[in-house]
Motif scaffolding. Structure first.
Motif, PDB file in Angstrom:
ATOM      1  N   ILE A 135       0.788  -1.271  -0.167  1.00  0.00           N
ATOM      2  CA  ILE A 135       0.120   0.129  -0.113  1.00  0.00           C
ATOM      3  C   ILE A 135       0.855   1.358   0.071  1.00  0.00           C
ATOM      4  CG2 ILE A 135      -1.558   1.193   1.397  1.00  0.00           C
ATOM      5  CD1 ILE A 135      -2.721  -1.184   2.428  1.00  0.00           C
ATOM      6  N   GLY A 136       1.802   1.137   0.912  1.00  0.00           N
ATOM      7  CA  GLY A 136       2.842   2.381   1.213  1.00  0.00           C
ATOM      8  C   GLY A 136       3.566   2.527  -0.143  1.00  0.00           C
ATOM      9  N   LEU A 137       4.001   1.354  -1.172  1.00  0.00           N
ATOM     10  CA  LEU A 137       4.817   1.610  -2.105  1.00  0.00           C
ATOM     11  C   LEU A 137       3.725   2.214  -3.122  1.00  0.00           C
ATOM     12  CD1 LEU A 137       7.481   1.214  -3.660  1.00  0.00           C
ATOM     13  CD2 LEU A 137       6.653  -1.459  -4.182  1.00  0.00           C
ATOM     14  N   VAL A 138       2.616   1.690  -3.439  1.00  0.00           N
ATOM     15  CA  VAL A 138       1.870   2.089  -4.676  1.00  0.00           C
ATOM     16  C   VAL A 138       1.468   3.582  -4.434  1.00  0.00           C
ATOM     17  CG1 VAL A 138      -0.656   1.764  -5.398  1.00  0.00           C
ATOM     18  CG2 VAL A 138       0.636  -0.089  -4.857  1.00  0.00           C
ATOM     19  N   ALA A 139       1.256   4.106  -2.933  1.00  0.00           N
ATOM     20  CA  ALA A 139       0.915   5.520  -2.739  1.00  0.00           C
ATOM     21  C   ALA A 139       1.971   6.340  -3.031  1.00  0.00           C
ATOM     22  CB  ALA A 139       0.461   5.637  -1.045  1.00  0.00           C
ATOM     23  N   ASN A 140       3.301   5.941  -3.040  1.00  0.00           N
ATOM     24  CA  ASN A 140       4.464   6.411  -3.116  1.00  0.00           C
ATOM     25  C   ASN A 140       4.572   6.938  -4.620  1.00  0.00           C
ATOM     26  OD1 ASN A 140       5.544   7.342  -0.717  1.00  0.00           O
ATOM     27  ND2 ASN A 140       6.190   5.170  -0.380  1.00  0.00           N
ATOM     28  N   MET A 141       4.220   5.565  -5.461  1.00  0.00           N
ATOM     29  CA  MET A 141       4.377   5.700  -7.065  1.00  0.00           C
ATOM     30  C   MET A 141       3.376   6.741  -7.409  1.00  0.00           C
ATOM     31  SD  MET A 141       7.021   3.736  -7.574  1.00  0.00           S
ATOM     32  CE  MET A 141       6.921   4.050  -9.289  1.00  0.00           C
ATOM     33  N   ILE A 142       2.126   6.805  -6.755  1.00  0.00           N
ATOM     34  CA  ILE A 142       1.072   7.794  -7.420  1.00  0.00           C
ATOM     35  C   ILE A 142       1.653   9.260  -7.076  1.00  0.00           C
ATOM     36  CG2 ILE A 142      -1.289   8.653  -7.006  1.00  0.00           C
ATOM     37  CD1 ILE A 142      -1.900   5.774  -6.017  1.00  0.00           C
ATOM     38  N   SER A 143       2.334   9.360  -6.085  1.00  0.00           N
ATOM     39  CA  SER A 143       2.825  10.908  -5.535  1.00  0.00           C
ATOM     40  C   SER A 143       3.888  11.133  -6.476  1.00  0.00           C
ATOM     41  CB  SER A 143       3.450  10.977  -4.139  1.00  0.00           C
ATOM     42  OG  SER A 143       2.132  10.792  -3.098  1.00  0.00           O
ATOM     43  N   LEU A 144       4.862  10.007  -6.764  1.00  0.00           N
ATOM     44  CA  LEU A 144       5.819  10.446  -7.863  1.00  0.00           C
ATOM     45  C   LEU A 144       5.331  10.785  -9.124  1.00  0.00           C
ATOM     46  CD1 LEU A 144       8.480   7.528  -6.855  1.00  0.00           C
ATOM     47  CD2 LEU A 144       8.540   9.977  -6.662  1.00  0.00           C
ATOM     48  N   THR A 145       4.237  10.130  -9.609  1.00  0.00           N
ATOM     49  CA  THR A 145       3.724  10.401 -10.944  1.00  0.00           C
ATOM     50  C   THR A 145       3.192  11.901 -11.007  1.00  0.00           C
ATOM     51  OG1 THR A 145       2.917   8.167 -11.271  1.00  0.00           O
ATOM     52  CG2 THR A 145       1.996   9.999 -12.620  1.00  0.00           C
ATOM     53  N   LEU A 146       2.489  12.270  -9.659  1.00  0.00           N
ATOM     54  CA  LEU A 146       1.995  13.723  -9.816  1.00  0.00           C
ATOM     55  C   LEU A 146       3.029  14.827  -9.882  1.00  0.00           C
ATOM     56  CD1 LEU A 146      -0.628  13.049  -6.855  1.00  0.00           C
ATOM     57  CD2 LEU A 146      -1.357  13.626  -9.302  1.00  0.00           C
ATOM     58  N   LEU A 147       4.199  14.476  -9.086  1.00  0.00           N
ATOM     59  CA  LEU A 147       5.188  15.645  -9.059  1.00  0.00           C
ATOM     60  C   LEU A 147       6.170  15.259 -10.306  1.00  0.00           C
ATOM     61  CD1 LEU A 147       5.882  15.180  -5.172  1.00  0.00           C
ATOM     62  CD2 LEU A 147       4.310  16.735  -6.309  1.00  0.00           C
ATOM     63  N   MET A 148       6.237  14.309 -10.989  1.00  0.00           N
ATOM     64  CA  MET A 148       7.240  14.084 -12.072  1.00  0.00           C
ATOM     65  C   MET A 148       7.423  15.301 -13.025  1.00  0.00           C
ATOM     66  SD  MET A 148       9.373  11.931 -13.292  1.00  0.00           S
ATOM     67  CE  MET A 148       8.937  10.226 -12.974  1.00  0.00           C
ATOM     68  N   LEU A 162      12.276  14.071  -4.418  1.00  0.00           N
ATOM     69  CA  LEU A 162      13.120  13.156  -4.024  1.00  0.00           C
ATOM     70  C   LEU A 162      12.819  12.685  -2.569  1.00  0.00           C
ATOM     71  CD1 LEU A 162      16.401  15.530  -5.181  1.00  0.00           C
ATOM     72  CD2 LEU A 162      15.428  13.377  -6.110  1.00  0.00           C
ATOM     73  N   GLU A 163      11.982  13.468  -1.909  1.00  0.00           N
ATOM     74  CA  GLU A 163      11.691  12.928  -0.551  1.00  0.00           C
ATOM     75  C   GLU A 163      10.692  11.830  -0.784  1.00  0.00           C
ATOM     76  OE1 GLU A 163      12.388  13.854   2.759  1.00  0.00           O
ATOM     77  OE2 GLU A 163      13.290  15.538   2.359  1.00  0.00           O
ATOM     78  N   VAL A 164       9.934  11.930  -1.764  1.00  0.00           N
ATOM     79  CA  VAL A 164       8.899  10.778  -1.937  1.00  0.00           C
ATOM     80  C   VAL A 164       9.577   9.569  -2.439  1.00  0.00           C
ATOM     81  CG1 VAL A 164       6.859   9.962  -3.103  1.00  0.00           C
ATOM     82  CG2 VAL A 164       6.930  12.354  -2.057  1.00  0.00           C
ATOM     83  N   ALA A 165      10.492   9.808  -3.423  1.00  0.00           N
ATOM     84  CA  ALA A 165      11.447   8.694  -4.033  1.00  0.00           C
ATOM     85  C   ALA A 165      12.095   7.932  -3.217  1.00  0.00           C
ATOM     86  CB  ALA A 165      12.287   9.376  -5.084  1.00  0.00           C
ATOM     87  N   ALA A 166      12.641   8.757  -2.267  1.00  0.00           N
ATOM     88  CA  ALA A 166      13.678   8.085  -0.902  1.00  0.00           C
ATOM     89  C   ALA A 166      12.570   6.987  -0.194  1.00  0.00           C
ATOM     90  CB  ALA A 166      14.003   8.944  -0.076  1.00  0.00           C
ATOM     91  N   ASP A 167      11.390   7.572   0.147  1.00  0.00           N
ATOM     92  CA  ASP A 167      10.308   6.665   0.985  1.00  0.00           C
ATOM     93  C   ASP A 167       9.886   5.537   0.043  1.00  0.00           C
ATOM     94  OD1 ASP A 167       8.960   6.656   3.352  1.00  0.00           O
ATOM     95  OD2 ASP A 167       7.091   6.483   2.145  1.00  0.00           O
ATOM     96  N   ALA A 168       9.601   5.638  -1.270  1.00  0.00           N
ATOM     97  CA  ALA A 168       9.499   4.458  -2.159  1.00  0.00           C
ATOM     98  C   ALA A 168      10.457   3.541  -1.781  1.00  0.00           C
ATOM     99  CB  ALA A 168       9.359   4.830  -3.526  1.00  0.00           C
ATOM    100  N   LEU A 169      11.515   3.812  -1.796  1.00  0.00           N
ATOM    101  CA  LEU A 169      12.693   2.791  -1.322  1.00  0.00           C
ATOM    102  C   LEU A 169      12.536   2.166  -0.143  1.00  0.00           C
ATOM    103  CD1 LEU A 169      16.003   4.493  -2.764  1.00  0.00           C
ATOM    104  CD2 LEU A 169      14.655   2.736  -3.684  1.00  0.00           C
ATOM    105  N   GLY A 170      12.264   3.016   0.880  1.00  0.00           N
ATOM    106  CA  GLY A 170      11.724   2.425   2.138  1.00  0.00           C
ATOM    107  C   GLY A 170      10.872   1.353   2.228  1.00  0.00           C
ATOM    108  N   SER A 171       9.685   1.490   1.343  1.00  0.00           N
ATOM    109  CA  SER A 171       8.634   0.672   1.196  1.00  0.00           C
ATOM    110  C   SER A 171       8.954  -0.429   0.794  1.00  0.00           C
ATOM    111  CB  SER A 171       7.473   1.436   0.461  1.00  0.00           C
ATOM    112  OG  SER A 171       6.701   2.569   1.240  1.00  0.00           O
TER     113      SER A 171
END
Length: 311
Positions: A135-148, A162-171
């Motif tokens: 769930i966390g990874l999918v949410a991060n990918m959505i946020s990355l798409t919005l900010l791309m 970059l903050e969200v990208a780092a968190d995607a790695l955490g997920s």
């Protein structure tokens, strides 16, 4: 002190308009981040997964980055008043300081608990952890798409991206650790993932804390070399000296500079104060990203007069 000639020049930072254009997307990304953070905290408690709790803490750093981006836009739009000549821009820095202290506490707790779990292993539910991590990874990918798109046009949005990208790695680390537990039963994977995520939180928070304290202590902006600034000013025709040279930051993206510039009287008489001020402004504008410059032009010997008045 004799009246000096003051020149103020300000302009909207290059990334300001671009950032404002992405306020809606930043808000959506912030809402997603906060929602998933709460979900992961609940999941971490239910599945007894410290890695999920650690990732939720990591998401808190992302929420801070997104929130700071939005705060920068909000306070930049607040008009100054007679008593607050720079408006409420510094409130962003005070909020950053409070969040830094909170995040350091959270990061320290995650690291401490991870070490404790090596001593006393917990029974982490790998299946549930994978679900919440996904769930966390999918949410991060959505946020990355919005900010791309915005991260290519605005440094402010890029920081949030970059903050969200780092968190995607955490997920992703949470999912991997849960998969290891699910397939091998090796419970140490959870605290190992927690340590990795905690080690991503603490250094980033220390970096933000250092930058925040530099602003509060009115240090020169990190991308402004004061020696080079002095050199550029002294290279102008007719400039004999420069003193009381100061540069500091009101809030992120709002550097300011002031200086007393000693100019030969014959040069001032020949070209006039206005042209001299324009030359100074162009000199700094071409080489340094300073939001607001104030110059006081002085004849030779005026500095000694100032010193006499001060005593």
């Amino acid at each position: 002190m004799e009246a000096g000639h003051d020149h103020g020049h300000s302009h909207a930072p290059a990334g300001g308009t671009a950032t404002a254009a992405y306020v809606g997307r930043l808000r959506v990304a912030l809402s997603i981040t906060l929602t998933v953070m709460v979900v992961e905290i609940v999941g971490g408690i239910v599945a007894d997964s410290l890695a999920l709790v650690a990732d939720a803490a990591h998401m808190a750093t992302d929420a801070l980055g997104l929130g700071m981006a939005l705060l920068a836009i909000h306070f930049a739009n607040r008009p100054p008043t007679g008593n607050r000549t720079f408006g409420y821009a510094r409130a962003e820095i005070l909020a950053a300081l409070a969040n830094c202290l909170l995040l350091l506490g959270v990061g320290g707790y995650v690291l401490y608990e991870a070490i404790q779990r090596f001593v006393t292993p917990a029974d982490t539910e790998g299946g549930l952890t994978i679900v919440f991590g996904a769930i966390g990874l999918v949410a991060n990918m959505i946020s990355l798409t919005l900010l791309m798109r915005g991260q290519k046009e605005s440094l402010n949005v890029r920081g949030a991206f970059l903050e969200v990208a780092a968190d995607a790695l955490g997920s992703f680390a949470v999912i991997v650790s849960a998969a290891v537990i699910l397939t091998t039963g090796w419970q140490a994977a959870d605290p190992i993932a927690s340590l990795l995520i905690g080690l991503m939180i603490v250094p980033r928070t220390f970096k933000l804390l250092r930058e925040t304290l530099d602003v509060l202590l009115e240090a020169a902006p990190k991308d402004v070399d004061m020696t080079e600034v002095r050199t550029h000013i002294l290279e102008l025709d007719g400039v004999e000296d420069v003193h009381d040279l100061h540069a500091w930051t009101i809030t992120s993206g709002m550097p300011v500079l002031s200086a007393h510039v000693v100019v030969r009287s014959d040069v001032l008489s020949a070209i006039g104060h206005e042209k001299m001020l324009h030359e100074l402004q162009n000199c700094l504008g071409d080489h340094f990203d300073v939001e607001h410059c104030t110059f006081q032009l002085e004849p030779v010997g005026h500095a000694e007069h100032e010193a006499h008045l001060c005593h």
